[in-house]
Scaffold this motif. Structure first.
Motif, PDB file in Angstrom:
ATOM      1  N   PHE A 146     -30.860 -60.068  80.163  1.00 39.96           N
ATOM      2  CA  PHE A 146     -31.925 -61.071  80.078  1.00 39.96           C
ATOM      3  C   PHE A 146     -31.779 -61.939  81.628  1.00 39.96           C
ATOM      4  O   PHE A 146     -33.123 -61.684  82.072  1.00 39.96           O
ATOM      5  N   THR A 179     -32.768 -69.225  73.410  1.00 44.25           N
ATOM      6  CA  THR A 179     -31.492 -68.862  72.610  1.00 44.25           C
ATOM      7  C   THR A 179     -31.600 -67.322  72.580  1.00 44.25           C
ATOM      8  O   THR A 179     -32.640 -66.888  72.289  1.00 44.25           O
ATOM      9  N   LEU A 180     -30.605 -66.582  72.906  1.00 48.58           N
ATOM     10  CA  LEU A 180     -30.219 -65.144  73.084  1.00 48.58           C
ATOM     11  C   LEU A 180     -29.716 -64.883  71.756  1.00 48.58           C
ATOM     12  O   LEU A 180     -29.128 -65.266  71.065  1.00 48.58           O
ATOM     13  N   ASP A 181     -30.177 -63.629  71.563  1.00 51.06           N
ATOM     14  CA  ASP A 181     -29.458 -62.665  70.162  1.00 51.06           C
ATOM     15  C   ASP A 181     -28.069 -62.328  70.808  1.00 51.06           C
ATOM     16  O   ASP A 181     -27.859 -61.245  71.494  1.00 51.06           O
ATOM     17  N   LYS A 182     -26.813 -63.266  70.500  1.00 50.42           N
ATOM     18  CA  LYS A 182     -25.819 -62.886  71.024  1.00 50.42           C
ATOM     19  C   LYS A 182     -24.964 -61.560  70.281  1.00 50.42           C
ATOM     20  O   LYS A 182     -23.809 -61.538  70.600  1.00 50.42           O
ATOM     21  N   HIS A 222     -33.606 -59.451  74.359  1.00 45.99           N
ATOM     22  CA  HIS A 222     -32.595 -60.196  73.622  1.00 45.99           C
ATOM     23  C   HIS A 222     -33.015 -61.852  73.186  1.00 45.99           C
ATOM     24  O   HIS A 222     -32.073 -62.541  72.980  1.00 45.99           O
ATOM     25  N   ILE A 223     -34.209 -62.280  73.164  1.00 49.49           N
ATOM     26  CA  ILE A 223     -34.683 -63.475  72.955  1.00 49.49           C
ATOM     27  C   ILE A 223     -34.632 -63.658  71.416  1.00 49.49           C
ATOM     28  O   ILE A 223     -35.174 -62.747  70.692  1.00 49.49           O
ATOM     29  N   ASN A 224     -33.979 -64.429  71.023  1.00 50.79           N
ATOM     30  CA  ASN A 224     -34.026 -64.914  69.504  1.00 50.79           C
ATOM     31  C   ASN A 224     -34.850 -66.209  69.228  1.00 50.79           C
ATOM     32  O   ASN A 224     -35.385 -66.271  68.193  1.00 50.79           O
ATOM     33  N   ASP A 249     -28.950 -71.203  75.207  1.00 53.62           N
ATOM     34  CA  ASP A 249     -28.189 -70.391  76.135  1.00 53.62           C
ATOM     35  C   ASP A 249     -28.702 -70.301  77.576  1.00 53.62           C
ATOM     36  O   ASP A 249     -28.026 -70.480  78.478  1.00 53.62           O
ATOM     37  N   ALA A 260     -26.398 -59.078  76.361  1.00 59.34           N
ATOM     38  CA  ALA A 260     -27.866 -60.061  76.238  1.00 59.34           C
ATOM     39  C   ALA A 260     -27.836 -61.072  77.381  1.00 59.34           C
ATOM     40  O   ALA A 260     -28.745 -61.072  78.063  1.00 59.34           O
ATOM     41  N   PHE A 261     -26.646 -61.585  77.677  1.00 62.28           N
ATOM     42  CA  PHE A 261     -26.935 -62.442  79.024  1.00 62.28           C
ATOM     43  C   PHE A 261     -27.186 -61.786  80.177  1.00 62.28           C
ATOM     44  O   PHE A 261     -28.089 -62.122  81.129  1.00 62.28           O
ATOM     45  N   THR A 272     -27.908 -71.391  82.920  1.00 60.04           N
ATOM     46  CA  THR A 272     -27.083 -71.216  81.685  1.00 60.04           C
ATOM     47  C   THR A 272     -26.615 -72.170  81.078  1.00 60.04           C
ATOM     48  O   THR A 272     -25.679 -73.049  81.753  1.00 60.04           O
TER      49      THR A 272
END
Length: 151
Positions: free
Chosen positions: A83, A71-74, A130-132, A104, A79-80, A98
């Motif tokens: 990453f 899950t990314l920090d959107k 940007h990894i959450n 994500d 971010a996408f 994706t």
């Protein structure tokens, strides 16, 4: 649109992709030159994207496969892209998918053994931008992996 001959050609190619054109043409009851023209038409039409060698990574000493759901920090609009660009550079990442939804991105990662996986995870995966959140799923068995389409 594909006609019946195109579908027969595709079925034979999927079952034995490495067979020589003259042998395939004979099986299909046509000349090699006619088959070559049909294959070129299928390539130009984007139906056949190419041919490739499928290598058994286990035969090369890779014994571990892990699926990582990320899950990314959107809050960052890049971010996408950032990453995925960084994940592509990790040689042990075989697949990147994706999704829309809670997860994500999914990464398929291979390693020689668990210590090697831990090294990849700590040195490469955790440094991706940007990894959450990450959830790791250890692959136990591949039940079906088939790229043959019902044509």
């Amino acid at each position: 649109m594909l006609d019946d001959l195109d579908r027969r050609i595709l079925r034979h190619l999927q079952s034995e992709p490495g067979q020589p054109i003259p042998d395939l043409a004979e099986r299909l009851g046509m000349t090699a030159s006619r088959l070559s023209r049909r294959l070129e038409k299928l390539r130009e039409g984007g139906v056949i994207l190419g041919q490739r060698a499928i290598i058994d990574w286990r035969a090369l000493g890779y014994e571990v496969e892990v699926s990582l759901r990320v899950t990314l920090d959107k809050t960052n609009p890049r971010a996408f892209d950032e990453f995925i660009g960084a994940a592509r550079k990790i040689p042990e990442v075989l697949e990147i998918q994706t999704f829309l939804g809670q997860v994500d991105v999914r990464l398929s990662v291979i390693a020689r053994d668990m210590p090697h996986y831990q090294q990849i995870y700590r040195a490469a995966i955790l440094n991706l931008p940007h990894i959450n959140d990450i959830e790791a799923l250890m692959h136990v068995a591949r039940i079906k992996s088939d790229e043959v389409l019902p044509v």
